[in-house]
Enzyme design. Structure first.
Site, PDB file in Angstrom:
ATOM      1  CB  CYS A  87      -8.036 -11.105  47.756  1.00 48.13           C
ATOM      2  SG  CYS A  87      -7.267 -12.310  48.844  1.00 48.13           S
ATOM      3  CG  HIS A 128      -4.910  -7.479  51.362  1.00 46.44           C
ATOM      4  ND1 HIS A 128      -6.026  -7.146  50.625  1.00 46.44           N
ATOM      5  CD2 HIS A 128      -4.744  -8.818  51.208  1.00 46.44           C
ATOM      6  CE1 HIS A 128      -6.511  -8.247  50.049  1.00 46.44           C
ATOM      7  NE2 HIS A 128      -5.750  -9.272  50.385  1.00 46.44           N
ATOM      8  CD  GLU A 129      -1.372 -10.244  52.162  1.00 49.02           C
ATOM      9  OE1 GLU A 129      -2.008 -11.258  52.518  1.00 49.02           O
ATOM     10  OE2 GLU A 129      -1.468  -9.767  51.006  1.00 49.02           O
ATOM     11  CG  HIS A 132      -5.667 -12.676  54.056  1.00 47.36           C
ATOM     12  ND1 HIS A 132      -6.675 -13.512  53.646  1.00 47.36           N
ATOM     13  CD2 HIS A 132      -5.317 -11.960  52.954  1.00 47.36           C
ATOM     14  CE1 HIS A 132      -6.927 -13.318  52.356  1.00 47.36           C
ATOM     15  NE2 HIS A 132      -6.105 -12.374  51.920  1.00 47.36           N
TER      16      HIS A 132
END
Length: 138
Positions: A87, A128-129, A132
């Site tokens: 990341c 992944h985002e 976040h």
């Protein structure tokens, strides 16, 4: 406008607030920042530039274009696998579970709702985002 990358785990662990049309400038800054880091980054969430809003921008492998999603939510997933990810906001690599195929609901820049299916690497980037946005660190 390119913004600095947020590296504070304490900030990144806070779930992001819903985005609205008022956040369109944030999405533009996010796209500019992703473009500036395209040599080592394929997706970003708004909290990575210090804005705690549910906005993601990523390189769509299928279309070859950059895609922006407001308020993305994964509503279905299939075919789990384990992989190591890095990341831009954090150092090192971490092993995570991802899904080969996902279905996502999101809003576009006009705040119109969409549902779309993604697979492969693009699905991995989106997961992944969205992590976040949810305050989950990889």
């Amino acid at each position: 406008m390119q913004r600095p990358i947020m590296t504070s785990p304490a900030f990144l662990r806070v779930p992001s607030s819903p985005a609205s049309e008022a956040d369109l400038p944030v999405a533009a800054d996010l796209a500019d920042t992703l473009a500036a880091h395209a040599d080592r980054c394929v997706g970003m969430a708004a909290n990575m530039i210090g804005v705690s809003k549910r906005i993601i921008v990523f390189a769509d492998e299928e279309t070859g274009r950059t895609m922006t999603m407001f308020n993305p939510r994964i509503i279905a997933q299939a075919e789990p696998y384990r992989i190591e990810e890095g990341c831009l906001s954090l150092t090192g690599m971490r092993e995570v579970t991802r899904y080969q195929r996902i279905t996502v609901t999101y809003q576009d820049r006009r705040m119109r709702e969409h549902t779309a299916k993604f697979d492969g690497f693009t699905a991995q980037i989106i997961q992944h985002e969205v992590d976040h946005c949810d305050g989950v660190l990889v």
